[in-house]
Design a protein around this motif. Structure first.
Motif, PDB file in Angstrom:
ATOM      1  N   ILE A 264     107.757 -45.686  27.355  1.00 27.74           N
ATOM      2  CA  ILE A 264     106.556 -46.138  26.648  1.00 27.74           C
ATOM      3  C   ILE A 264     105.317 -45.516  27.289  1.00 27.74           C
ATOM      4  O   ILE A 264     104.404 -45.033  26.591  1.00 27.74           O
ATOM      5  CB  ILE A 264     106.456 -47.677  26.668  1.00 27.74           C
ATOM      6  N   GLU A 265     105.269 -45.491  28.610  1.00 30.11           N
ATOM      7  CA  GLU A 265     104.116 -44.913  29.293  1.00 30.11           C
ATOM      8  C   GLU A 265     104.016 -43.409  29.031  1.00 30.11           C
ATOM      9  O   GLU A 265     102.909 -42.864  28.915  1.00 30.11           O
ATOM     10  CB  GLU A 265     104.191 -45.205  30.787  1.00 30.11           C
ATOM     11  N   TYR A 266     105.147 -42.735  28.952  1.00 32.45           N
ATOM     12  CA  TYR A 266     105.145 -41.306  28.613  1.00 32.45           C
ATOM     13  C   TYR A 266     104.509 -41.100  27.239  1.00 32.45           C
ATOM     14  O   TYR A 266     103.671 -40.200  27.057  1.00 32.45           O
ATOM     15  CB  TYR A 266     106.579 -40.775  28.626  1.00 32.45           C
ATOM     16  N   LEU A 267     104.902 -41.924  26.273  1.00 35.54           N
ATOM     17  CA  LEU A 267     104.360 -41.794  24.920  1.00 35.54           C
ATOM     18  C   LEU A 267     102.865 -42.123  24.886  1.00 35.54           C
ATOM     19  O   LEU A 267     102.098 -41.481  24.163  1.00 35.54           O
ATOM     20  CB  LEU A 267     105.127 -42.712  23.969  1.00 35.54           C
ATOM     21  N   ILE A 268     102.454 -43.103  25.669  1.00 33.35           N
ATOM     22  CA  ILE A 268     101.028 -43.436  25.730  1.00 33.35           C
ATOM     23  C   ILE A 268     100.234 -42.237  26.232  1.00 33.35           C
ATOM     24  O   ILE A 268      99.196 -41.864  25.663  1.00 33.35           O
ATOM     25  CB  ILE A 268     100.791 -44.669  26.630  1.00 33.35           C
ATOM     26  N   ARG A 269     100.713 -41.625  27.308  1.00 36.17           N
ATOM     27  CA  ARG A 269     100.007 -40.458  27.863  1.00 36.17           C
ATOM     28  C   ARG A 269      99.970 -39.309  26.863  1.00 36.17           C
ATOM     29  O   ARG A 269      98.980 -38.580  26.781  1.00 36.17           O
ATOM     30  CB  ARG A 269     100.683 -40.010  29.158  1.00 36.17           C
ATOM     31  N   LEU A 270     101.057 -39.163  26.127  1.00 33.73           N
ATOM     32  CA  LEU A 270     101.128 -38.079  25.145  1.00 33.73           C
ATOM     33  C   LEU A 270     100.124 -38.280  24.015  1.00 33.73           C
ATOM     34  O   LEU A 270      99.542 -37.313  23.511  1.00 33.73           O
ATOM     35  CB  LEU A 270     102.557 -38.007  24.582  1.00 33.73           C
TER      36      LEU A 270
END
Length: 336
Positions: A57-63
């Motif tokens: 989820i954090e990866y997607l937020i950063r993306l």
């Protein structure tokens, strides 16, 4: 534990039939799934915990956060509140749940973070906010089929692939392996950083992808220093410390620290553990630094008596074929 699971074997067919029948009702349209005409991305798994949903989820937020208005929606596992709750500076981890609380503390000002056991109600509540979210990230909602996500990302751990597991109570699967057919993207998480081609092919053959599915491999990137809200300590050369974990699978973290040659005592608690006053007193008596996971830090940082010795180790994930993965996500959002 193995003995209890062995004697539970007669129960497994009943659980398999109940979860399978429920999925069939949705597949046949006899139970309603609500589809929204804006991007909804679901991140989940077939097994019970420990596959790395929070880092994904954090990866997607950063993306996405620099180009889109993002909202995350979780059920808020083990929180002490009910219904819809929107994160703000006055909400605690106990009220929100530790993972959503972590999202809010890390990305506040850039995203909306909310919890609601009823994802449809939660999405509708988020839709009236200003600014209105443009992309919704559903955390741990793979089995919440009342919402039909536009993009389903299924996670499975490298050392415990769902294809080698069984449904509860004998194994760790929440539903049968056939549930993986709903996924658009399957990510094998917690892989060795340098996974050779033959091992990737072996995993791909075991998973046996559908024509519409893509497989990716991810690994954990650990920070070189542990940090608190106001300071940090470098791991390299660190004197003996105490590692405190309350997560589903602490093995990758323990392995990483041992490979660094570090000397530590590991106090291992169950996933989403609620630390008691006795636990805190035990931590107070420690003379060494305490290093924990970011999720556990969210629950422990309120105790001022251990604040000067408490640190967490930040992690992120790396994904092979990063550009292909990112493009799949971005193209889905652009087209919806």
């Amino acid at each position: 534990m193995k003995f209890l699971r062995a004697i539970a074997i007669p129960i497994m067919p009943f659980y398999y039939l109940v979860t399978g029948f429920r999925n069939c009702l949705y597949d046949w349209g006899l139970k309603k799934s609500t589809f929204f005409n804006f991007p909804v991305i679901c991140v989940g798994n077939l097994s019970v915990g420990g596959t790395g949903k929070t880092p994904m989820i954090e990866y997607l937020i950063r993306l996405l956060k620099d180009d889109y208005k993002i909202a995350t929606l979780s059920r808020g596992y083990k929180r002490k509140t009910k219904g819809f709750l929107l994160a703000n500076d006055h909400v605690s981890a106990e009220e929100l749940g530790d993972e959503p609380f972590q999202f809010y503390n890390k990305f506040k000002g850039n995203i909306h973070v909310a919890v609601d056991g009823n994802r449809i109600h939660g999405i509708n509540q988020l839709m009236v906010l200003n600014p209105r979210p443009e992309v919704f990230l559903l955390d741990d909602a793979y089995q919440h089929r009342r919402v039909k996500a536009g993009l389903n990302i299924l996670l499975t751990s490298y050392d415990n692939l769902y294809v080698n597991d069984y449904v509860l109570p004998v194994g760790n699967l929440r539903e049968s392996r056939r549930g993986a057919n709903r996924a658009d993207i399957i990510v094998v998480t917690k892989c060795p950083k340098h996974l050779d081609k033959d091992k990737k092919i072996s995993v791909m053959e075991q998973i046996n992808l559908k024509d519409n599915q893509r497989l990716f491999f991810s690994y954990i990137k650990y920070a070189q220093q542990a940090q608190s809200s106001s300071s940090y300590i470098k791991l390299e050369g660190l004197k003996p410390f105490t590692l405190v974990t309350g997560i589903a699978n602490a093995h990758p973290l323990v392995k990483h620290l041992k490979e660094m040659g570090l000397d530590f005592e590991h106090l291992n608690f169950k996933d989403h553990y609620e630390f008691s006053s006795q636990d805190v007193k035990r931590f107070e008596a420690l003379s060494s630094p305490i290093i924990t996971t970011e999720k556990d830090y969210m629950r422990l940082k309120k105790y001022s008596t251990i604040a000067d010795k408490l640190y967490y180790l930040p992690i992120e994930i790396g994904i092979d074929k990063t550009e292909v993965f990112n493009r799949m996500v971005l193209d889905y959002i652009k087209n919806n």
